[in-house]
Structures are given as C-alpha cells and as structure tokens.
Write a protein that holds these residues in place. Structure first.
Motif, PDB file in Angstrom:
ATOM      1  N   VAL A 346       0.863  -1.180   0.000  1.00  0.00           N
ATOM      2  CA  VAL A 346       0.000   0.000   0.000  1.00  0.00           C
ATOM      3  C   VAL A 346       0.897   1.227   0.000  1.00  0.00           C
ATOM      4  O   VAL A 346       1.764   1.387   0.853  1.00  0.00           O
ATOM      5  CB  VAL A 346      -0.922  -0.003   1.230  1.00  0.00           C
ATOM      6  CG1 VAL A 346      -1.736   1.283   1.282  1.00  0.00           C
ATOM      7  CG2 VAL A 346      -1.842  -1.211   1.198  1.00  0.00           C
ATOM      8  N   ASN A 347       0.676   2.114  -0.968  1.00  0.00           N
ATOM      9  CA  ASN A 347       1.593   3.220  -1.191  1.00  0.00           C
ATOM     10  C   ASN A 347       0.957   4.592  -1.010  1.00  0.00           C
ATOM     11  O   ASN A 347       1.637   5.554  -0.668  1.00  0.00           O
ATOM     12  CB  ASN A 347       2.141   3.121  -2.626  1.00  0.00           C
ATOM     13  CG  ASN A 347       3.256   4.096  -2.905  1.00  0.00           C
ATOM     14  OD1 ASN A 347       4.291   4.031  -2.257  1.00  0.00           O
ATOM     15  ND2 ASN A 347       3.058   4.992  -3.853  1.00  0.00           N
ATOM     16  N   HIS A 348      -0.350   4.669  -1.230  1.00  0.00           N
ATOM     17  CA  HIS A 348      -1.034   5.965  -1.176  1.00  0.00           C
ATOM     18  C   HIS A 348      -2.358   5.783  -0.445  1.00  0.00           C
ATOM     19  O   HIS A 348      -3.123   4.873  -0.738  1.00  0.00           O
ATOM     20  CB  HIS A 348      -1.289   6.476  -2.594  1.00  0.00           C
ATOM     21  CG  HIS A 348      -2.119   7.717  -2.654  1.00  0.00           C
ATOM     22  ND1 HIS A 348      -1.576   8.986  -2.754  1.00  0.00           N
ATOM     23  CD2 HIS A 348      -3.469   7.894  -2.617  1.00  0.00           C
ATOM     24  CE1 HIS A 348      -2.545   9.870  -2.787  1.00  0.00           C
ATOM     25  NE2 HIS A 348      -3.712   9.240  -2.704  1.00  0.00           N
ATOM     26  N   VAL A 349      -2.602   6.657   0.535  1.00  0.00           N
ATOM     27  CA  VAL A 349      -3.855   6.619   1.296  1.00  0.00           C
ATOM     28  C   VAL A 349      -4.331   8.042   1.561  1.00  0.00           C
ATOM     29  O   VAL A 349      -3.575   8.866   2.090  1.00  0.00           O
ATOM     30  CB  VAL A 349      -3.685   5.878   2.642  1.00  0.00           C
ATOM     31  CG1 VAL A 349      -5.005   5.864   3.419  1.00  0.00           C
ATOM     32  CG2 VAL A 349      -3.187   4.457   2.442  1.00  0.00           C
ATOM     33  N   ALA A 350      -5.547   8.325   1.161  1.00  0.00           N
ATOM     34  CA  ALA A 350      -6.240   9.565   1.539  1.00  0.00           C
ATOM     35  C   ALA A 350      -5.382  10.809   1.310  1.00  0.00           C
ATOM     36  O   ALA A 350      -5.224  11.645   2.201  1.00  0.00           O
ATOM     37  CB  ALA A 350      -6.690   9.486   2.996  1.00  0.00           C
ATOM     38  N   GLY A 351      -4.807  10.901   0.119  1.00  0.00           N
ATOM     39  CA  GLY A 351      -4.095  12.121  -0.252  1.00  0.00           C
ATOM     40  C   GLY A 351      -2.621  12.151   0.052  1.00  0.00           C
ATOM     41  O   GLY A 351      -1.935  13.107  -0.326  1.00  0.00           O
ATOM     42  N   GLU A 352      -2.079  11.140   0.742  1.00  0.00           N
ATOM     43  CA  GLU A 352      -0.648  11.119   1.065  1.00  0.00           C
ATOM     44  C   GLU A 352      -0.014   9.866   0.480  1.00  0.00           C
ATOM     45  O   GLU A 352      -0.540   8.751   0.628  1.00  0.00           O
ATOM     46  CB  GLU A 352      -0.425  11.159   2.573  1.00  0.00           C
ATOM     47  CG  GLU A 352      -0.792  12.494   3.195  1.00  0.00           C
ATOM     48  CD  GLU A 352      -0.303  12.600   4.632  1.00  0.00           C
ATOM     49  OE1 GLU A 352       0.705  13.306   4.868  1.00  0.00           O
ATOM     50  OE2 GLU A 352      -0.918  11.982   5.499  1.00  0.00           O
ATOM     51  N   THR A 353       1.142  10.068  -0.160  1.00  0.00           N
ATOM     52  CA  THR A 353       1.832   8.985  -0.845  1.00  0.00           C
ATOM     53  C   THR A 353       3.196   8.742  -0.217  1.00  0.00           C
ATOM     54  O   THR A 353       3.931   9.688   0.070  1.00  0.00           O
ATOM     55  CB  THR A 353       2.007   9.319  -2.342  1.00  0.00           C
ATOM     56  OG1 THR A 353       0.746   9.659  -2.887  1.00  0.00           O
ATOM     57  CG2 THR A 353       2.589   8.139  -3.090  1.00  0.00           C
ATOM     58  N   SER A 354       3.525   7.476  -0.025  1.00  0.00           N
ATOM     59  CA  SER A 354       4.819   7.127   0.558  1.00  0.00           C
ATOM     60  C   SER A 354       5.960   7.584  -0.332  1.00  0.00           C
ATOM     61  O   SER A 354       5.855   7.607  -1.556  1.00  0.00           O
ATOM     62  CB  SER A 354       4.921   5.603   0.741  1.00  0.00           C
ATOM     63  OG  SER A 354       3.986   5.148   1.676  1.00  0.00           O
ATOM     64  N   SER A 355       7.046   7.950   0.307  1.00  0.00           N
ATOM     65  CA  SER A 355       8.279   8.298  -0.380  1.00  0.00           C
ATOM     66  C   SER A 355       9.377   7.531   0.322  1.00  0.00           C
ATOM     67  O   SER A 355       9.568   7.700   1.522  1.00  0.00           O
ATOM     68  CB  SER A 355       8.534   9.804  -0.285  1.00  0.00           C
ATOM     69  OG  SER A 355       9.801  10.142  -0.785  1.00  0.00           O
ATOM     70  N   VAL A 356      10.066   6.677  -0.402  1.00  0.00           N
ATOM     71  CA  VAL A 356      10.959   5.686   0.205  1.00  0.00           C
ATOM     72  C   VAL A 356      11.728   6.272   1.388  1.00  0.00           C
ATOM     73  O   VAL A 356      12.454   7.241   1.267  1.00  0.00           O
ATOM     74  CB  VAL A 356      11.960   5.150  -0.838  1.00  0.00           C
ATOM     75  CG1 VAL A 356      12.882   4.121  -0.197  1.00  0.00           C
ATOM     76  CG2 VAL A 356      11.209   4.526  -2.005  1.00  0.00           C
ATOM     77  N   GLY A 357      11.554   5.671   2.541  1.00  0.00           N
ATOM     78  CA  GLY A 357      12.156   6.174   3.770  1.00  0.00           C
ATOM     79  C   GLY A 357      11.118   6.736   4.710  1.00  0.00           C
ATOM     80  O   GLY A 357      11.337   6.798   5.914  1.00  0.00           O
ATOM     81  N   LYS A 358       9.983   7.144   4.170  1.00  0.00           N
ATOM     82  CA  LYS A 358       8.877   7.576   5.014  1.00  0.00           C
ATOM     83  C   LYS A 358       7.573   7.297   4.281  1.00  0.00           C
ATOM     84  O   LYS A 358       7.518   7.316   3.045  1.00  0.00           O
ATOM     85  CB  LYS A 358       8.990   9.057   5.368  1.00  0.00           C
ATOM     86  CG  LYS A 358       8.923  10.021   4.203  1.00  0.00           C
ATOM     87  CD  LYS A 358       9.082  11.458   4.688  1.00  0.00           C
ATOM     88  CE  LYS A 358       9.036  12.454   3.526  1.00  0.00           C
ATOM     89  NZ  LYS A 358       9.215  13.833   3.986  1.00  0.00           N
ATOM     90  N   GLY A 359       6.552   7.032   5.046  1.00  0.00           N
ATOM     91  CA  GLY A 359       5.283   6.706   4.420  1.00  0.00           C
ATOM     92  C   GLY A 359       4.422   5.838   5.293  1.00  0.00           C
ATOM     93  O   GLY A 359       4.471   5.920   6.524  1.00  0.00           O
ATOM     94  N   TRP A 360       3.645   4.964   4.658  1.00  0.00           N
ATOM     95  CA  TRP A 360       2.611   4.212   5.358  1.00  0.00           C
ATOM     96  C   TRP A 360       3.129   2.904   5.936  1.00  0.00           C
ATOM     97  O   TRP A 360       3.819   2.149   5.276  1.00  0.00           O
ATOM     98  CB  TRP A 360       1.452   3.920   4.413  1.00  0.00           C
ATOM     99  CG  TRP A 360       0.745   5.165   3.992  1.00  0.00           C
ATOM    100  CD1 TRP A 360       0.759   5.742   2.752  1.00  0.00           C
ATOM    101  CD2 TRP A 360      -0.054   6.022   4.816  1.00  0.00           C
ATOM    102  NE1 TRP A 360       0.004   6.898   2.749  1.00  0.00           N
ATOM    103  CE2 TRP A 360      -0.509   7.088   4.004  1.00  0.00           C
ATOM    104  CE3 TRP A 360      -0.437   5.981   6.148  1.00  0.00           C
ATOM    105  CZ2 TRP A 360      -1.317   8.110   4.496  1.00  0.00           C
ATOM    106  CZ3 TRP A 360      -1.239   7.000   6.644  1.00  0.00           C
ATOM    107  CH2 TRP A 360      -1.676   8.038   5.824  1.00  0.00           C
ATOM    108  N   MET A 361       2.763   2.668   7.193  1.00  0.00           N
ATOM    109  CA  MET A 361       3.051   1.425   7.893  1.00  0.00           C
ATOM    110  C   MET A 361       1.732   0.739   8.207  1.00  0.00           C
ATOM    111  O   MET A 361       0.711   1.403   8.368  1.00  0.00           O
ATOM    112  CB  MET A 361       3.847   1.694   9.162  1.00  0.00           C
ATOM    113  CG  MET A 361       5.141   2.450   8.916  1.00  0.00           C
ATOM    114  SD  MET A 361       6.109   2.715  10.424  1.00  0.00           S
ATOM    115  CE  MET A 361       5.157   4.011  11.222  1.00  0.00           C
ATOM    116  N   MET A 362       1.757  -0.586   8.302  1.00  0.00           N
ATOM    117  CA  MET A 362       0.529  -1.370   8.422  1.00  0.00           C
ATOM    118  C   MET A 362       0.428  -2.095   9.757  1.00  0.00           C
ATOM    119  O   MET A 362       1.410  -2.628  10.261  1.00  0.00           O
ATOM    120  CB  MET A 362       0.460  -2.431   7.327  1.00  0.00           C
ATOM    121  CG  MET A 362       0.660  -1.922   5.921  1.00  0.00           C
ATOM    122  SD  MET A 362      -0.709  -0.889   5.408  1.00  0.00           S
ATOM    123  CE  MET A 362       0.178   0.242   4.323  1.00  0.00           C
TER     124      MET A 362
END
Length: 639
Positions: A346-362
C-alpha cells in the motif's frame, strides 16, 4: 563527501510502503500496460516475475537469547532502569556492546538451508499422506507451499521428529491443520517424557524472519517473530528464516481464542468477510476511521502463489479501492540491500503517498491484542488473559512463561510481513495505516527531489547544489530530440558526446556552473533536449536506487549503478560516541532503539572489512552525472 552509515531495508507489514511521490496525484499512472487488469489499483507498472527456486532457513527448538535475559534481569533493575555498572562504554544505554564487554554472547544460530525444489518434490510424492502438493490445496497453487508443509518435509527427513497426531483443516474448529509433535531432544532414540516440553506437545508453532539481505542494523529478534497466524496458510517465502518450537500454554490458549473469534466472525456475517474498520493515522498524527464495515473480496493479485478466492491483506485495500476510496498500491522488487521482497504494498492513502524512507506502515488484526507484544523493559508483557485466552484483569499463567513467549518488540498485529502474502481467509477485526519516517531512526539524510535544492559535498571541497531541473517538453521546440536521434533512449549522453568534442555541430556542451558543477552532465542536457526517450516515471521523489540498484536496473546510466565496496563507518561512530549521551542518529539513543550492526545471533558485529557492495548512488555517495533522485525526476517526469 557526506557519508551516512549503512542503511537498508527489513521488509515488514509495519513498513514504509514502496516508491512514490508524496505530492503526486494518485490517479497518475504513467506507462501502465493497457491490458493489466490491476491498473486501477496500481501507481506503477509492475512486471512481477515469481521465483522458480527459493530457499528457506529452518531451525527446530527454542533459541536461548542470553543477551535479552542478561539485559532484563542483570543490567536493568525491576523497573527497567539501567544499572550503571553494566553500561560498560558509558554511553547511557545498555546495548550488545555492553553485553559483550560483560562476557555475554548469544550462541550461533542453528538454521539449516532447505531448497524449494526438494520440498516441492517431496510434496508431489506425498509420502506422509498429509496432502499432495500441499496440506492446503484450497490455498496454494502447485509448486508453492506453506510453513506447515515445510514442517512436514522436516519431520519426514528427521528421525528425531514425529507427528503424534494430525487433524486436517477441514475437521478443525479453527479452520487450520492441528497437530501434536514430538522431538527426541535429548537424542536417546526414544520419544518420551524425558524430552520435556518437546514430547507429545500440541503447543508447537513457529517464529519467522523475512529476508533482510546484507543489512545488519535491524536484524530483529535473533529467534524471529512470533505470530498468531495459521501455520498452514503462511507461505514459505524465499530467504525466510523459520523456527519451529514448542510454546507454553499461555501462548496456545491466546492463539486458539483468537482463531475462534475469527471463525465466529465469518459465521456471524453469513460467510462474508467484513472488516469492522480501516483506520488512518496521517502525517499530522490525527487518527480517524476511514472506512467502517468494509466487505472484502479476493482479487487474486498473487495468482503465482495462491488459489483463486484466497484473501490476503492486500485485498482489504483493493476492496476499499473498489468502493471509491483514495488508496493505491505499488511494488517492492529485490532491494538495494539484497532483501528479496518481490511484493506489492500500500503506497497511497487519503491524499498522502509514501516516499521511500517515510510513508505508510501497516497493522492488521485484533484491537484486543495490541499490548501482547511491542513491549519494553519499562513495560514488560503481563499476559493478562484467562485459561481460555480471553483478556482479563490479570494473568492465569506464570510470569516466566509469559516473558519467554512474549517479551518481543514485534508480534500479533505488528509483523514484518508484506500484505499481499498475508493470508487471512478468516476475517481480522481491523486494519490501520500509520504515517511514519525511518530517516531519524537510521541517521540517513533525506534527498527529496520535490523539496527544492540541496547542497551536497562530493568530497575534497567539491560542493554543488542538487535540484530537479525542468526538461524541455514543447513539441515545437527545435532542440527537442525525437526518435530520429541516433542516441534515442540512451540516458548517458557522454557515450557519444564529451566536453572536448561537444555537439556534432561543434557547439560546446553546456555546464551547470550556476549550481556549482564544472563538467557536463547528461541530465542537464534534458533542459534543452527533453527526456530523449526516457519512459515516464511513477512519481517517486527520493532514493530511486532503493528499488533500481539490484533489480529493474536501467542501462546507459553512467556510473549511477556501478557497483563497488563501501566500508562501514559504524565502528568509528561508536568509538566517537563513547562517554557521550548525545542523540546520535546512527544509534538512535533518544528513542532507545539500538540500530548498531549485529550478526544474525544478535551479537555485536561489524560489516565485513571490505565493506558492502553498492552503487554510486546510495545513502553515502552520489553520482555527479546522475545524482539520485534529481536526475531521475528531471528525465523521467511525466510531462
């Protein structure tokens, strides 16, 4: 040169999801194959190629983590406070260096490497009668197998192991294969009570570690992560380490309690998978429920592994996309560290997209079990549940059994496991995505092509300003290169041009002296000549080498991906930190998470003297001709 300590990836469900642009539109999907049925879910075109041959490292029995016990019972008091006399290097922390100085060394790991060809052949012949190809033919396609199938292989080929009984998944109230296993742990040739907890035990389960490549700064627990996952549904992945061991009743009662909850949840909803909530904690830290009562269906994204109809964690998010929610997926190949991932994320949620090094965790699972793992010395696990495994105000089990099975940072809802291989045919209660950053933890400096210019020292005082440049894109421009250009599609202009010969018409090659460079650069050529056939990118804005260094490596990019050995500077940094209590980013003193290098047994260790094989673009060096990500974003921009 600005050096950063060696960095890399340990791939996890609690993970910074794959390459993307924090500011890009999720609907922007360049270069996707028009016949890809998953286009609407993806931010990047994916050519997933499953591995035909895999390997796993397998161990049988408990592992004695002496460092953990020493740190808890000797180097800290009962309240989790440091006993100063055991802080041998005086840095204000108790670490593996202090353990080593006190003579505490973990034993070597006892893993045996198993080749998938051997397991597949064994399963095809089915000599134990527990299921041809897999004990779960409803889950795995032919040629793939579960961790339980791997255990079958180990038991059949080891006279010291024996199944006492097996209940097939179709007859289990937990919808999983149940078994009782014995190990002749004392080697006397008999399976009897002299083998203690290893004899005729229904408490056998597994620990696992996913591939980490050559990264030595986040090896996790040396004996692996425990989970509440069903063994016969858990895919035996490439480069995975798996430990089979007997647990205590405190673990098994909780395990069975949770399995029964999942089965009952499915029955209560008439066989439909209903996720109660998908929660979001965005970058501003304000958590909210994004979706309630989401019906989840199978999308068969990983048909190379699973039978049609199998539900995995990625289906939770794909089902949300079906309902119109703002979510997108990306993909991790083999990473720069050599970690074998090859999974969707999962890379993009509700307007915010991960950028390698920071982003979404599950996090996926049951809210009731949030505090089962993830503990610290100041908050040790309590195992507050009764004999049935249901949560209670106190524990029905001994403290020693609780600590032995539950004093781990990861487990339960928080696992290093990619969602597309996380089978969950029996419904989980919730999923949560949390925005986070690994930059502070690992001490690496962020170079983000969307955030303006940044000074960089290439060494020996050679400093320049790095920035993403605007490439020529006007189709009427007389300088815009087209397919008629003899170098069309080749990124390295210096293959045919150099500062001496210049252009073919004799004009000299321009130099970006404004930013401090003193020689021509291929990506600077794009400001006049456009992308020269470079394919449109997928919105990534940092650390392109992470995914393109060992796999999907483009040709004709000069020295950007040239491999060479880079020595580690971690030992020097530790030497400098001795006697200090500063917030050293390399060892993360402030958070208490020790990110120094360790061997696989969890002992203090250094990277090899010759260093780690890496490309020029990395966390500790940068190509002048193709600086990452600035040249990438210049030439591969969508417009």
């Amino acid at each position: 040169m600005k050096y950063n300590a060696l960095t890399g990836a340990v791939v996890l469900t609690l993970f910074l999801s794959a390459c993307g642009d924090e500011n890009s539109s999720a609907s922007e999907q360049p270069n996707q194959k028009p016949d890809n049925p998953f286009n609407k879910y993806l931010m990047v075109d994916v050519d997933h190629q499953p591995l035909s041959v895999r390997k796993q490292s397998v161990a049988i029995g408990r592992y004695n983590d002496e460092i953990k016990v020493w740190s808890r019972d000797v180097a800290h008091d009962e309240f989790g406070n440091i006993i100063d006399s055991f802080d041998k290097d005086g840095d204000g922390q108790i670490t593996v260096w202090d353990a080593e100085a006190d003579g505490i060394i973990n034993p070597d790991l006892d893993y045996k490497v198993v080749n998938s060809d051997d397991v597949v052949e064994f399963l095809a012949n089915n000599p134990d009668g527990l299921g041809q190809y897999s004990a779960r033919p409803d889950v795995f396609v032919e040629g793939q197998y579960s961790i339980f199938d791997l255990l079958r292989y180990m038991v059949y080929n080891d006279d010291g192991l024996k199944f006492e009984s097996v209940i097939p998944y179709s007859e289990s109230k937990y919808k999983t294969t149940e078994f009782v296993l014995s190990q002749d742990v004392n080697g006397d040739g008999a399976f009897d009570s002299d083998d203690g907890e290893y004899f005729s035990s229904p408490n056998w389960h597994f620990r696992f570690k996913t591939s980490g490549g050559d990264f030595m700064r986040a090896i996790g627990e040396p004996n692996g992560e425990a989970s509440y996952l069903r063994m016969d549904e858990m895919w035996a992945q490439n480069d995975m380490s798996i430990r089979f061991q007997p647990f205590h009743d405190v673990f098994t009662s909780r395990l069975h309690y949770l399995w029964e909850k999942e089965v009952n949840r499915l029955d209560a909803n008439g066989g439909k998978y209903i996720l109660e909530s998908l929660d979001v904690t965005p970058s501003d830290g304000q958590s909210y429920t994004y979706i309630k009562n989401l019906e989840v269906t199978a999308h068969n994204l990983r048909s190379d592994v699973f039978k049609s109809g199998v539900i995995t964690g990625i289906d939770l998010f794909m089902s949300a996309i079906d309902e119109g929610y703002d979510i997108k997926l990306s993909y991790w190949p083999v990473l720069d560290t050599g970690a074998s991932v090859n999974s969707y994320s999962v890379n993009h949620v509700a307007g915010e997209t991960s950028s390698v090094g920071k982003g979404w965790m599950m996090m996926i699972g049951e809210k009731e079990i949030f505090s089962d793992y993830g503990n610290s010395l100041k908050s040790l696990p309590k195992c507050n549940w009764d004999k049935s495994g249901a949560s209670s105000t106190d524990s029905a089990y001994s403290r020693s059994d609780c600590l032995q099975d539950y004093q781990f940072g990861f487990g339960a809802n928080v696992l290093h496991l990619m969602t597309d291989v996380y089978v969950m045919n029996n419904p989980k209660q919730f999923a949560q995505v949390v925005w986070g950053s690994h930059y502070p933890q690992w001490g690496m400096e962020e170079y983000n092509g969307d955030q303006g210019s940044k000074e960089y020292d290439f060494g020996n005082g050679d400093t320049a300003r790095l920035e993403t440049l605007g490439k020529e894109s006007n189709p009427d421009s007389s300088t815009l290169l087209t397919e008629t250009h003899y170098g069309w599609g080749k990124a390295n202009c210096m293959l045919c041009h150099d500062s001496a010969s210049g252009h073919k018409n004799g004009a000299p090659l321009p130099v970006n002296s404004v930013d401090g460079f003193d020689e021509p650069q291929s990506y600077f050529c794009a400001t006049c000549h456009g992308g020269n056939g470079a394919p449109s990118g997928h919105g990534a804005n940092s650390r392109c080498f992470w995914c393109h260094s060992r796999s999907n490596t483009p040709d004709f990019h000069g020295d950007a991906f040239e491999k060479r050995s880079v020595p580690s500077i971690l030992d020097k940094l530790h030497t400098n930190a001795k006697g200090e209590t500063s917030n050293d980013p390399y060892f993360n003193h402030e958070s208490g998470t020790h990110t120094m290098s360790r061997d696989k047994s969890g002992n203090a260790a250094s990277y090899p003297g010759e260093g780690v094989l890496s490309g020029t673009n990395s966390d500790w060096s940068m190509s002048k001709d193709f600086p990452d990500p600035y040249s990438c974003m210049t030439c591969h921009s969508v417009n």
